[in-house]
Scaffold this active site. Structure first.
Site, PDB file in Angstrom:
ATOM      1  CG  ASP A  54      -1.819   1.212   1.280  1.00  0.00           C
ATOM      2  OD1 ASP A  54      -2.350   1.591   0.222  1.00  0.00           O
ATOM      3  OD2 ASP A  54      -2.002   1.793   2.373  1.00  0.00           O
ATOM      4  CD  GLU A 114      -4.670   1.781  -2.936  1.00  0.00           C
ATOM      5  OE1 GLU A 114      -5.304   1.149  -2.082  1.00  0.00           O
ATOM      6  OE2 GLU A 114      -4.335   2.968  -2.797  1.00  0.00           O
ATOM      7  CG  ASP A 187      -0.547   3.421   6.476  1.00  0.00           C
ATOM      8  OD1 ASP A 187      -0.826   4.169   5.527  1.00  0.00           O
ATOM      9  OD2 ASP A 187      -0.547   3.781   7.665  1.00  0.00           O
TER      10      ASP A 187
END
Length: 215
Positions: A54, A114, A187
């Site tokens: 992420d 992502e 996160d």
């Protein structure tokens, strides 16, 4: 790896389970990796190790899962924190260095990250793209297959709806990996969700191929 031969009681959130597993990391490697070592619960030789990332300009989360079919277990998760006071070039170098360290230690089979998001703040979007770039470079240099997913794809895969909140994602990650507490910070939890999303996609593709083969 030298660390593989060492064992230690699992830290929070697994504290109190009375089990020990081989350490994949030492706490605070290089003073930057905030690790929660929890590896060792491998299922079988056909399982895949997935590293989820992420990306963030200040905090980048990573999560590692191993599994196949309907089972997945947690290997490790944590965050890479860099100071906003440093020049962007040094922040990117630090993120790249930490990601390559994670890859060299864990040796994941595949990496999931992502996708770039659209932001009203052009500068933030540009920096995020640069962070993604160094992560993609680290994966490419290690010759690891890389998959990219949008936030909605990840939420839909893990929770069942692309409009899920971060808390809902954390809750489902906790349930899927059978953890005692919610994985934190967000996160790292998001990175685990990305890894699980990719594992789900791989399993679905494998099942589809098996169904076609049997027809």
């Amino acid at each position: 790896m030298k660390e593989d031969s060492e064992t230690s009681p699992l830290p929070s959130p697994w504290k109190g389970e009375g089990e020990t597993y081989p350490l994949l990391f030492k706490e605070g490697t290089k003073g930057r990796l905030k690790d929660k070592a929890a590896g060792g619960r491998y299922l079988n030789k056909d399982d895949l190790v997935i590293l989820g990332i992420d990306p963030g300009s200040g905090v980048t989360g990573y999560g590692v899962v191993k599994g196949s079919h309907d089972k997945a277990v947690l290997i490790d998760y944590g965050t890479i924190k860099v100071s906003y006071k440093k020049p962007l070039s040094l922040r990117l170098e630090e993120i790249y260095s930490c990601i390559t360290d994670v890859i060299s230690r864990i040796k994941p089979d595949q990496l999931a990250i992502e996708e770039a998001f659209y932001s009203k703040n052009a500068k933030s979007a540009l920096v995020m793209g640069q962070v993604r770039g160094v992560v993609l470079l680290a994966g490419a240099q290690a010759k690891i297959p890389i998959a990219e997913y949008s936030p909605r794809e990840v939420k839909s895969s893990i929770v069942g709806t692309g409009a899920a909140s971060k808390t809902q994602v954390q809750f489902m990650v906790k349930n899927i990996l059978q953890l005692k507490n919610l994985p934190e910070p967000e996160d790292a939890s998001d990175a685990l969700a990305i890894a699980l999303c990719h594992l789900n996609k791989l399993v679905s593709k494998k099942r589809l191929k098996e169904m076609i083969k049997d027809t």
